[in-house]
Design an enzyme around this catalytic site. Structure first.
Site, mmCIF file in Angstrom:
data_model
loop_
_atom_site.group_PDB
_atom_site.id
_atom_site.type_symbol
_atom_site.label_atom_id
_atom_site.label_comp_id
_atom_site.label_asym_id
_atom_site.label_seq_id
_atom_site.Cartn_x
_atom_site.Cartn_y
_atom_site.Cartn_z
ATOM 1 N N SER A 1 0.829 -1.215 0.000
ATOM 2 C CA SER A 1 0.000 0.000 0.000
ATOM 3 C C SER A 1 0.853 1.249 0.000
ATOM 4 O O SER A 1 1.666 1.431 -0.876
ATOM 5 C CB SER A 1 -0.969 -0.008 1.175
ATOM 6 N N ASP B 1 -5.678 -0.707 -0.438
ATOM 7 C CA ASP B 1 -5.067 -2.029 -0.486
ATOM 8 C C ASP B 1 -5.465 -2.795 -1.747
ATOM 9 O O ASP B 1 -4.665 -3.531 -2.313
ATOM 10 C CB ASP B 1 -5.469 -2.853 0.744
#
Length: 142
Positions: free
Chosen positions: A30, A40
């Site tokens: 991320s 994500d």
């Protein structure tokens, strides 16, 4: 999620979304791989597009910082996706929330308890459009 178990849970979510017919991409590490805050998981099926912040926990509850949620909303708006927070507790399935439906703590962070996820979250089948569950007060906006 930045630990091995969290990474495994993210891959699990990606695989399940793929099996449900979504084009899906996981953003490795991320925000740590870039200076930009990224969700994500990105997923879409041609009709609906999601930017998902995924969190898992063996315990209870799951917390998200205010900055994480703000970054998710910012990215989603600019990308044209619906912002969702996906949570998974051990021995439970994935549940999804619009960020505006999360409990905000006095410190400006966000919290999801296991019992809240099970009672009020959108379950995986409903999230991918396999079942329709009508609840009073359910959000229909982004």
């Amino acid at each position: 999620m930045s630990n091995a178990k969290g990474d495994r849970r993210e891959r699990e979510l990606v695989n399940r979304l793929d099996e449900a017919g979504f084009a899906v991409m996981r953003a490795p590490a991320s925000g740590s791989a870039t200076t930009r805050e990224l969700p994500d998981v990105l997923a879409g099926n041609g009709e609906v597009f999601y930017a998902i912040e995924a969190k898992s926990s063996a315990g209870d509850p799951i917390y998200l910082s205010g900055e994480e949620v703000e970054a998710l909303i910012y990215f989603s708006r600019n990308f044209g996706a619906k912002a969702r927070v996906g949570v998974r507790f051990d021995r439970e399935d994935w549940y999804f929330f619009h960020p505006g439906d999360l409990y905000v703590t006095d410190g400006g962070n966000y919290r999801v308890k296991k019992e809240t996820a099970v009672a009020d979250g959108t379950d995986f089948d409903e999230f991918v459009g396999r079942s329709v569950r009508t609840r009073l007060g359910e959000r229909t906006d982004d």
